[in-house]
Design a protein around this motif. Structure first.
Motif, mmCIF file in Angstrom:
data_model
loop_
_atom_site.group_PDB
_atom_site.id
_atom_site.type_symbol
_atom_site.label_atom_id
_atom_site.label_comp_id
_atom_site.label_asym_id
_atom_site.label_seq_id
_atom_site.Cartn_x
_atom_site.Cartn_y
_atom_site.Cartn_z
ATOM 1 N N GLU A 32 0.941 -1.078 -0.167
ATOM 2 C CA GLU A 32 0.548 -0.302 0.029
ATOM 3 C C GLU A 32 1.157 1.210 0.246
ATOM 4 O OE1 GLU A 32 -3.923 -1.437 2.056
ATOM 5 O OE2 GLU A 32 -2.662 -0.924 3.571
ATOM 6 N N TRP A 35 2.461 1.298 -3.442
ATOM 7 C CA TRP A 35 1.203 1.264 -4.827
ATOM 8 C C TRP A 35 1.281 3.048 -5.248
ATOM 9 C CZ3 TRP A 35 -3.580 3.686 -4.740
ATOM 10 C CH2 TRP A 35 -4.736 2.958 -6.051
ATOM 11 N N PRO A 37 -1.589 5.338 -7.672
ATOM 12 C CA PRO A 37 -2.685 5.102 -8.051
ATOM 13 C C PRO A 37 -2.970 4.856 -9.863
ATOM 14 C CG PRO A 37 -2.409 6.807 -6.486
ATOM 15 C CD PRO A 37 -1.217 6.428 -7.044
ATOM 16 N N HIS A 38 -2.100 6.155 -10.256
ATOM 17 C CA HIS A 38 -1.676 5.445 -11.962
ATOM 18 C C HIS A 38 -0.303 6.210 -12.342
ATOM 19 C CE1 HIS A 38 -2.132 10.093 -11.945
ATOM 20 N NE2 HIS A 38 -3.046 10.226 -10.739
ATOM 21 N N SER A 41 1.342 9.748 -11.067
ATOM 22 C CA SER A 41 0.873 9.669 -9.333
ATOM 23 C C SER A 41 2.119 8.772 -8.187
ATOM 24 C CB SER A 41 0.041 8.847 -9.366
ATOM 25 O OG SER A 41 -0.674 9.808 -8.017
ATOM 26 N N GLU A 148 -5.629 11.002 1.577
ATOM 27 C CA GLU A 148 -6.685 10.794 0.624
ATOM 28 C C GLU A 148 -6.821 9.958 -0.331
ATOM 29 O OE1 GLU A 148 -6.556 14.622 -2.043
ATOM 30 O OE2 GLU A 148 -7.183 16.200 -1.256
ATOM 31 N N VAL A 149 -5.312 9.316 -0.533
ATOM 32 C CA VAL A 149 -5.025 8.032 -0.984
ATOM 33 C C VAL A 149 -5.214 7.344 0.348
ATOM 34 C CG1 VAL A 149 -3.218 6.235 -1.951
ATOM 35 C CG2 VAL A 149 -3.562 8.089 -2.880
ATOM 36 N N GLU A 152 -10.339 7.441 0.329
ATOM 37 C CA GLU A 152 -10.306 7.031 -1.109
ATOM 38 C C GLU A 152 -10.537 5.484 -1.677
ATOM 39 O OE1 GLU A 152 -10.366 10.532 -3.092
ATOM 40 O OE2 GLU A 152 -10.756 11.837 -1.047
ATOM 41 N N ASN A 153 -8.332 5.626 -2.060
ATOM 42 C CA ASN A 153 -8.057 4.574 -2.585
ATOM 43 C C ASN A 153 -7.754 3.029 -1.992
ATOM 44 O OD1 ASN A 153 -6.281 7.384 -4.113
ATOM 45 N ND2 ASN A 153 -7.385 6.015 -5.297
ATOM 46 N N LEU A 154 -7.586 2.781 -0.906
ATOM 47 C CA LEU A 154 -7.072 1.953 -0.481
ATOM 48 C C LEU A 154 -7.925 1.162 1.142
ATOM 49 C CD1 LEU A 154 -3.099 3.121 0.032
ATOM 50 C CD2 LEU A 154 -4.328 1.313 -1.008
#
Length: 180
Positions: A32, A35, A37-38, A41, A148-149, A152-154
């Motif tokens: 994590e 990682w 997001p794109h 990023s 935020e990551v 929102e993403n994890l």
């Protein structure tokens, strides 16, 4: 006039900001932390290293020239280098050691200023206060993205904002009000 006491208080705020950063990432897995997001990023781990990298260079360039604690990370953690040219992130252990070493150096140098163990202690006290405010707000700036990551993403919860009486939100970002 800026006092030595203010520098000491700001060092505590710096530790609080770093502690908040730790709440955002220390419970994450290595995957994590690395990682992205794109492809354009940065990973959470990059932000962790970048926070320390900026702290080192600001202290080094404004108060005391000293070598980097990990020269191999300098190019990687420099935001002037586009993401695709930065290279692979170091291990979590190396990132943690880098952050801890930089924080120790910030304390050593700015503590010496607060104690008057430098040439031009009055002038460097003014520099130290503004430097610490910038370091704290830079830490929180990157905490916003990390948070935020994280959420929102994890899918992880966010810790509560630090409660110091000097921290507020501006444009969604945590900021330290240097006036208290």
């Amino acid at each position: 006039m800026i006092t030595i006491h203010e520098v000491t208080e700001l060092l505590r705020e710096y530790d609080r900001a770093r502690g908040y950063t730790d709440l955002l990432w220390k419970d994450l897995t290595p995957d994590e932390v690395t990682w992205r997001p794109h492809e354009n990023s940065s990973a959470i781990g990059w932000h962790l290293g970048h926070q320390a990298h900026v702290a080192h260079f600001m202290v080094r360039n404004l108060t005391a020239a000293e070598p980097s604690p990990d020269p191999e990370l300098d190019g990687l953690m420099d935001s002037a280098n586009p993401e695709q040219f930065r290279g692979a992130l170091p291990t979590i252990e190396r990132l943690t050691a880098f952050r801890e070493t930089v924080a120790e150096r910030v304390h050593a140098r700015l503590g010496a200023i607060a104690d008057g163990r430098v040439g031009s202690p009055g002038q460097l006290t003014v520099v130290a206060q503004h430097l610490l405010v910038a370091l704290i707000n830079h830490e929180y700036q990157h905490d916003q993205w990390i948070g935020e990551v994280r959420s929102e993403n994890l899918g992880h919860h966010l810790p509560p904002d630090p409660d110091t009486g000097r921290i507020s939100r501006l444009d969604g970002y945590l900021v330290l009000n240097p006036l208290g």
